[in-house]
Design a protein around this motif. Structure first.
Motif, PDB file in Angstrom:
ATOM      1  N   GLN A 251      -0.600   3.263  -2.231  1.00 48.76           N
ATOM      2  CA  GLN A 251      -1.470   2.490  -3.123  1.00 48.76           C
ATOM      3  C   GLN A 251      -1.014   1.035  -3.212  1.00 48.76           C
ATOM      4  OE1 GLN A 251      -0.868   5.159  -6.428  1.00 48.76           O
ATOM      5  NE2 GLN A 251      -3.057   5.683  -6.446  1.00 48.76           N
ATOM      6  N   LEU A 252       0.282   0.831  -3.256  1.00 48.08           N
ATOM      7  CA  LEU A 252       0.820  -0.519  -3.323  1.00 48.08           C
ATOM      8  C   LEU A 252       0.501  -1.290  -2.040  1.00 48.08           C
ATOM      9  CD1 LEU A 252       2.344  -2.219  -5.340  1.00 48.08           C
ATOM     10  CD2 LEU A 252       4.474  -1.392  -4.374  1.00 48.08           C
ATOM     11  N   VAL A 253       0.658  -0.643  -0.894  1.00 45.41           N
ATOM     12  CA  VAL A 253       0.327  -1.273   0.392  1.00 45.41           C
ATOM     13  C   VAL A 253      -1.177  -1.548   0.467  1.00 45.41           C
ATOM     14  CG1 VAL A 253       0.269  -0.901   2.896  1.00 45.41           C
ATOM     15  CG2 VAL A 253       2.354  -0.391   1.603  1.00 45.41           C
ATOM     16  N   ALA A 254      -1.987  -0.614  -0.009  1.00 44.08           N
ATOM     17  CA  ALA A 254      -3.441  -0.817  -0.014  1.00 44.08           C
ATOM     18  C   ALA A 254      -3.831  -2.010  -0.887  1.00 44.08           C
ATOM     19  CB  ALA A 254      -4.152   0.445  -0.499  1.00 44.08           C
ATOM     20  N   ALA A 255      -3.035  -2.285  -1.920  1.00 51.40           N
ATOM     21  CA  ALA A 255      -3.301  -3.422  -2.804  1.00 51.40           C
ATOM     22  C   ALA A 255      -2.838  -4.744  -2.194  1.00 51.40           C
ATOM     23  CB  ALA A 255      -2.621  -3.207  -4.154  1.00 51.40           C
ATOM     24  N   GLY A 256      -2.101  -4.668  -1.069  1.00 47.16           N
ATOM     25  CA  GLY A 256      -1.699  -5.898  -0.388  1.00 47.16           C
ATOM     26  C   GLY A 256      -0.212  -6.097  -0.197  1.00 47.16           C
ATOM     27  N   ALA A 257       0.608  -5.167  -0.662  1.00 53.14           N
ATOM     28  CA  ALA A 257       2.054  -5.294  -0.477  1.00 53.14           C
ATOM     29  C   ALA A 257       2.411  -4.993   0.980  1.00 53.14           C
ATOM     30  CB  ALA A 257       2.795  -4.329  -1.401  1.00 53.14           C
ATOM     31  N   PRO A 258       3.407  -5.680   1.532  1.00 56.69           N
ATOM     32  CA  PRO A 258       3.829  -5.388   2.904  1.00 56.69           C
ATOM     33  C   PRO A 258       4.407  -3.974   3.022  1.00 56.69           C
ATOM     34  CG  PRO A 258       4.703  -7.504   2.179  1.00 56.69           C
ATOM     35  CD  PRO A 258       4.132  -6.818   0.975  1.00 56.69           C
ATOM     36  N   GLU A 259       4.146  -3.359   4.143  1.00 56.91           N
ATOM     37  CA  GLU A 259       4.680  -2.024   4.389  1.00 56.91           C
ATOM     38  C   GLU A 259       6.166  -2.140   4.721  1.00 56.91           C
ATOM     39  OE1 GLU A 259       3.263   1.977   6.733  1.00 56.91           O
ATOM     40  OE2 GLU A 259       2.015   0.182   6.692  1.00 56.91           O
ATOM     41  N   LEU A 260       6.938  -1.179   4.261  1.00 53.88           N
ATOM     42  CA  LEU A 260       8.380  -1.158   4.496  1.00 53.88           C
ATOM     43  C   LEU A 260       8.716  -0.091   5.531  1.00 53.88           C
ATOM     44  CD1 LEU A 260       9.668  -1.412   0.819  1.00 53.88           C
ATOM     45  CD2 LEU A 260       9.562  -3.223   2.529  1.00 53.88           C
ATOM     46  N   PRO A 261       9.915  -0.171   6.119  1.00 53.78           N
ATOM     47  CA  PRO A 261      10.337   0.876   7.048  1.00 53.78           C
ATOM     48  C   PRO A 261      10.369   2.250   6.358  1.00 53.78           C
ATOM     49  CG  PRO A 261      11.786  -1.028   7.222  1.00 53.78           C
ATOM     50  CD  PRO A 261      10.892  -1.260   6.040  1.00 53.78           C
ATOM     51  N   GLU A 262      10.286   3.281   7.147  1.00 54.29           N
ATOM     52  CA  GLU A 262      10.285   4.652   6.643  1.00 54.29           C
ATOM     53  C   GLU A 262      11.468   4.898   5.707  1.00 54.29           C
ATOM     54  OE1 GLU A 262       8.902   8.394   6.050  1.00 54.29           O
ATOM     55  OE2 GLU A 262       7.930   6.912   7.346  1.00 54.29           O
ATOM     56  N   GLY A 263      11.186   5.429   4.529  1.00 54.14           N
ATOM     57  CA  GLY A 263      12.227   5.758   3.556  1.00 54.14           C
ATOM     58  C   GLY A 263      12.567   4.626   2.598  1.00 54.14           C
TER      59      GLY A 263
END
Length: 100
Positions: free
Chosen positions: A5-17
């Motif tokens: 949800q945070l990424v969908a709102a525009g936050a950058p995606e982080l590495p797995e984990g």
């Protein structure tokens, strides 16, 4: 709120984990956004940012801005680390006559 949800709102995606931690900052009206990576036991802070909520349209926009800022700072530090590693080939004394 989930990471998706945070990424969908525009936050950058982080590495797995890895994950964002949002908490209050020591200043009134401010939040702290921290990027954390997992360790064998617990997690470790990678980068952080402090954002004043009133400077944004709403709370979610402030959190996303904090995520972006912390992510940008982390990326810049990683790029700087890579450049420093590349400079290792130049370590040592440099003889004015051309030798090492």
């Amino acid at each position: 709120m989930s990471m998706a949800q945070l990424v969908a709102a525009g936050a950058p995606e982080l590495p797995e984990g890895w994950f964002y931690r949002v908490e209050s900052a020591m200043w009134r009206g401010a939040i702290r956004v921290i990027i954390r990576r997992p360790k064998l036991i617990g997690s470790k802070e990678v980068e952080r940012s402090v954002i004043f909520v009133h400077e944004h349209a709403d709370e979610l926009a402030a959190v996303v801005s904090g995520c972006r800022h912390a992510h940008r700072r982390w990326q810049e530090r990683e790029e700087s680390r890579v450049l420093a590693d590349r400079a290792r080939e130049y370590y040592g004394d440099h003889d004015p006559k051309g030798g090492r």
